[in-house]
Every structure is written in structure tokens, then in C-alpha cells.
Design a protein around this motif. Structure first.
Motif, PDB file in Angstrom:
ATOM      1  N   ILE A   1       1.717 -39.402  39.263  1.00 32.71           N
ATOM      2  CA  ILE A   1       1.922 -39.801  40.652  1.00 32.71           C
ATOM      3  C   ILE A   1       0.590 -40.290  41.187  1.00 32.71           C
ATOM      4  N   LEU A   2       0.619 -41.483  41.751  1.00 33.03           N
ATOM      5  CA  LEU A   2      -0.587 -42.148  42.247  1.00 33.03           C
ATOM      6  C   LEU A   2      -0.494 -42.306  43.758  1.00 33.03           C
ATOM      7  N   LYS A   3      -1.587 -42.033  44.446  1.00 34.72           N
ATOM      8  CA  LYS A   3      -1.641 -42.218  45.900  1.00 34.72           C
ATOM      9  C   LYS A   3      -2.441 -43.477  46.217  1.00 34.72           C
ATOM     10  N   ASP A   4      -1.804 -44.396  46.909  1.00 38.19           N
ATOM     11  CA  ASP A   4      -2.442 -45.635  47.363  1.00 38.19           C
ATOM     12  C   ASP A   4      -3.099 -46.424  46.227  1.00 38.19           C
ATOM     13  N   GLY A   5      -2.525 -46.318  45.036  1.00 37.92           N
ATOM     14  CA  GLY A   5      -3.019 -47.104  43.917  1.00 37.92           C
ATOM     15  C   GLY A   5      -4.363 -46.685  43.387  1.00 37.92           C
ATOM     16  N   GLN A   6      -4.853 -45.507  43.789  1.00 32.15           N
ATOM     17  CA  GLN A   6      -6.193 -45.072  43.386  1.00 32.15           C
ATOM     18  C   GLN A   6      -6.232 -43.634  42.899  1.00 32.15           C
ATOM     19  N   GLU A   7      -5.788 -42.726  43.730  1.00 40.98           N
ATOM     20  CA  GLU A   7      -5.954 -41.293  43.447  1.00 40.98           C
ATOM     21  C   GLU A   7      -4.783 -40.739  42.637  1.00 40.98           C
ATOM     22  N   VAL A   8      -5.100 -40.121  41.502  1.00 39.06           N
ATOM     23  CA  VAL A   8      -4.074 -39.457  40.705  1.00 39.06           C
ATOM     24  C   VAL A   8      -3.776 -38.102  41.354  1.00 39.06           C
ATOM     25  N   MET A   9      -2.589 -38.003  41.925  1.00 37.50           N
ATOM     26  CA  MET A   9      -2.199 -36.777  42.602  1.00 37.50           C
ATOM     27  C   MET A   9      -1.778 -35.684  41.625  1.00 37.50           C
ATOM     28  N   ALA A  10      -1.084 -36.095  40.558  1.00 38.03           N
ATOM     29  CA  ALA A  10      -0.573 -35.128  39.591  1.00 38.03           C
ATOM     30  C   ALA A  10      -0.178 -35.859  38.324  1.00 38.03           C
ATOM     31  N   SER A  11      -0.118 -35.108  37.226  1.00 34.76           N
ATOM     32  CA  SER A  11       0.322 -35.685  35.955  1.00 34.76           C
ATOM     33  C   SER A  11       0.999 -34.604  35.129  1.00 34.76           C
ATOM     34  N   SER A  12       1.823 -35.019  34.189  1.00 32.40           N
ATOM     35  CA  SER A  12       2.494 -34.060  33.315  1.00 32.40           C
ATOM     36  C   SER A  12       2.785 -34.702  31.968  1.00 32.40           C
ATOM     37  N   ILE A  13       2.791 -33.872  30.939  1.00 35.02           N
ATOM     38  CA  ILE A  13       3.128 -34.300  29.580  1.00 35.02           C
ATOM     39  C   ILE A  13       4.106 -33.281  29.015  1.00 35.02           C
ATOM     40  N   VAL A  14       5.274 -33.747  28.617  1.00 38.51           N
ATOM     41  CA  VAL A  14       6.300 -32.866  28.057  1.00 38.51           C
ATOM     42  C   VAL A  14       6.659 -33.366  26.664  1.00 38.51           C
ATOM     43  N   VAL A  15       6.519 -32.507  25.678  1.00 35.71           N
ATOM     44  CA  VAL A  15       6.873 -32.873  24.306  1.00 35.71           C
ATOM     45  C   VAL A  15       8.384 -32.766  24.153  1.00 35.71           C
TER      46      VAL A  15
END
Length: 257
Positions: free
Chosen positions: A17-31
Motif C-alpha cells: 500500500i502506497l501513500k501519495d505515490g511515495q510512502e510505503v504504508m504497509a507490505s505483506s508476503i504470503v507463500v
């Protein structure tokens, strides 16, 4: 503005999830393989981490091997374009991108604006992919995350001459029976991947800086072997496995803007 990028790979689902095209708000990786609940779990995790609700997202973009299987996206975009966008965002000086995924390997050539101008892909054979490493790790009774540790211990890397995964499997088993040590075998396996992918890179033409993306980029054994094979320094970013999802989120921001 919040945009969600989902990279639905053959073996993992990634979300950013990206905020305003710059800040990565959150990320996830699921196998999880395509067709399972991996995508929904990745989205659930990234929303929970960001504290956002699905309804607050301005755009959702799907990319990757299974992008056409996900109906909740506003756009479905090629992973080639998304990896180019993601790498350029974090490594703007990169001109060559080596992306090794679970089922294929790709080498992209970028211009100074981060646009892809050429590419070559190996998607017909498992050699030189994450799947190849999974098979080899299974033979050696190792967790995939242990490969780089073992490779670092090697004194005399084993030669793995077969370019076919099936034949390479037999070759590794034979070398094990002959007494070749695990570290030397793992180093040889990493070198085999590097040799295979380096041949793709040379077809595109190596322009520095060179960056790696995809899950295999986390394997220092493969990165080191690739550097020696190509004679260049390879840039590695901790978000390498998330480059596709990041690029998808960036694409969504561009469309919303």
C-alpha cells in the motif's frame, strides 16, 4: 491518496500500500500458489498493518503470473512494467533489472526515465528460477533460506553442468553419493542459476547500474555468483521481492493522478 499493488506470483502473493505515490504504508508476503487463498491473505495482512479499510483505497492494481485470476483489481498490468516501475522508484540509477521469480527469469533494460526499452525472458524451463532452487534445496534437505549460508562455506564449488532441472537433480544426487560436501554443492547450484540468467542478461546487453528483483534476489549466494559471472556490482534493496507489488501501486497512483 492510497493505492494497493498486488503481485500474484506462482509461489507467493505480495501486496504493497502506497501513500501519495511515495510512502510505503504497509507490505505483506504470503507463500501460497496461484488459485489458493494467498491473495486474500496478503491483502488482509497489508490492510491490517496499514490500519486502512478496503473502501478507503483509491486504486487497486494486480500484476504477476496470476493477475488475471483476481477480479477485485481496477487494472491488470504486466509484471515487466511493474518491476521496471518499482526498481526505478527505489534505485533510479538502475539501467538493467534481473528479476528471478518462482517460475521464470527476466532481464529488463531501462532508460533514464525508468521505462523498459528491451527485455528477454526464460519461461519455458525451470532452470535459473526459484523453482530450480526449491528442487535442489529439497534434495539436500535444506530450507531454502539456508542456501546462502551454506554457499558462503564452500571451498571448492561443485560444477553443475546440466541446464535442465531434471538432469541437474540427478547430477546433484550423484555428487552427493560421491562425497561432495553440501556447501560446495550449494555454491555450485547458485553458480548454475547465475550462469543461466547471465546468458539472458548478455542477450539484452548489460548496462550499469544493475539491480535484482524477485524472491531469489534475497539469496546472497546467487547475487555473489551473478556479480562474478557478469563482472559488475549488483544493487540489492531489502524490498527486492516486493518490487512488482510496489510497481503496481505506483501504476495505480499514476492512473489516479
Amino acid at each position: 491518496m492510497y493505492t494497493l499493488g498486488i503481485d500474484i506470483g506462482s509461489t507467493t502473493s505480495k501486496a504493497v500500500i502506497l501513500k501519495d505515490g511515495q510512502e510505503v504504508m504497509a507490505s505483506s508476503i504470503v507463500v501460497a500458489t496461484v488459485g489458493t487463498d494467498g491473495v486474500s491473505r496478503a491483502i488482509e495482512e497489508v490492510l491490517k498493518e496499514s490500519g486502512l479499510a478496503r473502501e478507503t483505497l483509491d486504486c487497486v492494481v494486480a500484476t504477476g503470473y496470476g493477475r488475471q485470476t483476481y477480479e477485485g483489481a481496477d487494472y491488470q498490468v504486466s509484471e515487466l512494467s511493474c518491476h521496471a516501475l518499482g526498481v526505478h522508484h527505489l534505485c533510479p540509477e538502475a539501467r538493467t533489472v534481473i528479476d528471478i521469480g518462482g517460475q521464470d527469469a527476466k532481464v529488463l533494460s531501462l532508460n533514464d526515465q525508468g521505462r523498459m526499452v528491451n527485455f528477454v525472458m526464460n519461461d519455458k524451463c525451470a532452470a535459473g528460477t526459484g523453482r530450480f532452487l526449491d528442487v535442489m534445496a529439497n534434495i539436500l534437505k535444506l530450507d531454502i533460506s539456508c542456501l546462502e549460508v551454506e554457499a558462503a562455506k564452500a571451498e571448492k564449488p561443485a560444477g553443475i553442468s546440466s541446464t535442465c532441472t531434471v538432469f541437474a537433480e540427478s547430477e546433484v544426487i550423484s555428487q552427493l553419493a560421491a562425497g561432495t560436501g553440501i556447501p560446495d554443492l550449494v555454491a555450485g547450484i547458485c553458480q548454475s542459476v547465475a550462469t543461466r540468467v547471465a546468458s539472458l542478461a548478455r542477450r539484452v546487453g548489460i548496462k550499469e547500474q544493475v539491480a535484482m528483483s524477485g524472491g531469489v534476489a534475497r539469496n546472497a549466494g546467487v547475487r555473489d555468483a551473478m556479480e562474478k559471472e557478469l563482472g559488475v556490482t549488483i544493487r540489492y534493496h531489502p524490498m527486492a521481492q516486493l518490487m512488482g507489488a510496489l510497481g503496481a501501486a505506483l501504476y495505480g497512483f499514476q492512473k489516479c493522478r
